[in-house]
Write an enzyme that holds these catalytic residues in place. Structure first.
Site, mmCIF file in Angstrom:
data_model
loop_
_atom_site.group_PDB
_atom_site.id
_atom_site.type_symbol
_atom_site.label_atom_id
_atom_site.label_comp_id
_atom_site.label_asym_id
_atom_site.label_seq_id
_atom_site.Cartn_x
_atom_site.Cartn_y
_atom_site.Cartn_z
ATOM 1 N N SER A 169 22.084 -16.584 3.970
ATOM 2 C CA SER A 169 22.379 -18.013 4.133
ATOM 3 C C SER A 169 23.638 -18.203 4.972
ATOM 4 C CB SER A 169 22.578 -18.667 2.763
ATOM 5 O OG SER A 169 21.435 -18.510 1.956
ATOM 6 N N GLU A 251 28.075 -16.001 -9.589
ATOM 7 C CA GLU A 251 27.066 -16.952 -9.134
ATOM 8 C C GLU A 251 26.502 -17.786 -10.282
ATOM 9 O OE1 GLU A 251 24.837 -15.525 -5.222
ATOM 10 O OE2 GLU A 251 24.367 -14.243 -6.925
ATOM 11 N N SER A 379 14.492 -11.981 -8.193
ATOM 12 C CA SER A 379 13.184 -12.493 -8.609
ATOM 13 C C SER A 379 13.082 -12.574 -10.135
ATOM 14 C CB SER A 379 12.067 -11.602 -8.060
ATOM 15 O OG SER A 379 12.094 -10.344 -8.717
#
Length: 402
Positions: A169, A251, A379
């Protein structure tokens, strides 16, 4: 956790509200609501200048574990950090382009970096002048981060980095990238890794290629390193895994609560769209929307419980990721469901020959982007493995031999 707002917090809120209302004017007024997941391509130049404006106001680095003003920043309590996030969301201030440097790189340097590294990099982040991206995932090492192959070879006092990162990103906007690379030849898994700081402005040695999404935009990028120079190593050579894991835990901190504020605004728009649609009497959709609201409240209380508890729970970050990833994906599905058949068509007034993404409305962009929510950032399968192995003590999943 007793999560209330004391008089000092309300004073802080008033100061934050006054500052935001007084500075989201002129060129910044047109940037309100721009940026964020699924729309990182919007108003990048204005948002970068807004980052500097936040820096001039001292609003970057509220949560840093450092004395107030040490790097030019204010110091805010946990509650005040949430207050700031609430006020920021209230006025739909521009999506942040500096959040990776502020919320990931800076706390990592405070925890693992040297004094010289903190003095070199933190003031620039606090001023909104230097932007960062994260070089973790690779084509064959996404959720399985220990499988990274990007290599860094020592060259005197620096390293030369060669390899490929993916799903990066803000790589096109970033000035720096923190890179997890293999510095010990022949090492495997989490051994022999180091955490390096790589300047992005190295023509011929660093190449960024945008990755086009289902939504037509390119939030993520591939980054290729070909002998790129890295003069800074954080935490010592070979200790990259410990530094990387410490960063990943960040995070899921206050940033999780900040994220939920944005989710609440998105849910509110979906509810308003539903009430204005012919589907408003549909009991099934009503039930799904109520459930979505209740789940968001549950996520909030879970995040507050985690932040207000004692020693860190090794499974808490994975639980948080599972909760918000699935919730946001279902919200995307609801956004198009409440619009019925109209959601399958493009916006009627799209200019002839215009780009695909120009023909998508807000609900369609939300649906397309949220298909990735249960994949990126680790995931669902990986998160469940972490919970099973590290929290429940179940046997590790057998690994296939390569």
């Amino acid at each position: 956790m007793d999560f209330g707002f004391a008089a000092a917090d309300e004073e802080f809120r008033a100061a934050a509200r006054d500052w935001l209302d007084g500075h989201l004017v002129g060129p910044f007024a047109g940037a309100t609501g721009l940026g964020g997941p699924g729309s990182e391509h919007e108003g990048v130049a204005a948002r970068r200048e807004w980052e500097r404006e936040l820096g001039r106001g001292g609003w970057i680095g509220l949560g840093w574990e450092a004395p107030e003003g040490a790097y030019g920043q204010r110091r805010g309590t946990l509650v005040q950090q949430v207050v700031w996030a609430e006020e920021y969301a209230r006025v739909r201030a521009p999506g942040r382009v500096g959040h990776i440097g502020e919320n990931l790189l800076a706390p990592t340097l405070i925890a693992y970096g040297t004094r010289e590294q903190r003095e070199r990099f933190l003031p620039a982040v606090a001023r909104g002048e230097e932007l960062w991206c994260q070089g973790y995932s690779e084509p064959d090492a996404g959720s399985d981060l220990a499988g990274v192959r990007t290599a860094a070879v020592r060259d005197g006092t620096r390293h030369r980095v060669t390899g490929q990162k993916i799903w990066t990103s803000l790589a096109r906007e970033a000035d720096w990238c923190f890179v997890l690379a293999r510095t010990e030849p022949g090492s495997r898994r989490h051994h022999g890794l180091s955490f390096l700081l790589v300047p992005m402005d190295q023509p011929g040695r660093v190449e960024v290629r945008p990755i086009r999404q289902l939504s037509g935009t390119a939030e993520f990028n591939e980054v290729f390193f070909d002998g790129a120079v890295a003069e800074e190593l954080v935490g010592g050579e070979g200790n990259g895994w410990a530094v990387a894991m410490g960063l990943l835990a960040l995070e899921r901190g206050v940033s999780t609560l900040v994220q939920q504020i944005g989710f609440a605004a998105e849910l509110d728009r979906v509810v308003r769209s539903f009430l204005d649609s012919p589907q408003a009497a549909d009991p099934v959709l009503r039930d799904r929307l109520v459930r979505q609201w209740a789940e968001l409240r549950t996520m909030r209380w879970n995040a507050l419980r985690t932040l207000g508890g004692g020693p860190g729970d090794p499974g808490a970050p994975s639980v948080a990721k599972l909760l918000w990833g699935g919730w946001h994906r279902r919200l995307g599905e609801l956004a198009v469901a409440v619009r019925g058949a109209a959601a399958s068509a493009g916006v009627p007034d799209r200019a002839p020959g215009g780009a695909y993404e120009d023909g998508l409305d807000e609900a369609q962009r939300l649906f397309l982007f949220t298909r990735a929510d249960t994949i990126y950032g680790g995931s669902d399968e990986i998160q469940r493995n972490i919970i099973a192995e590290r929290v429940l003590g179940l046997p590790k999943e057998p690994r296939r031999s390569s």
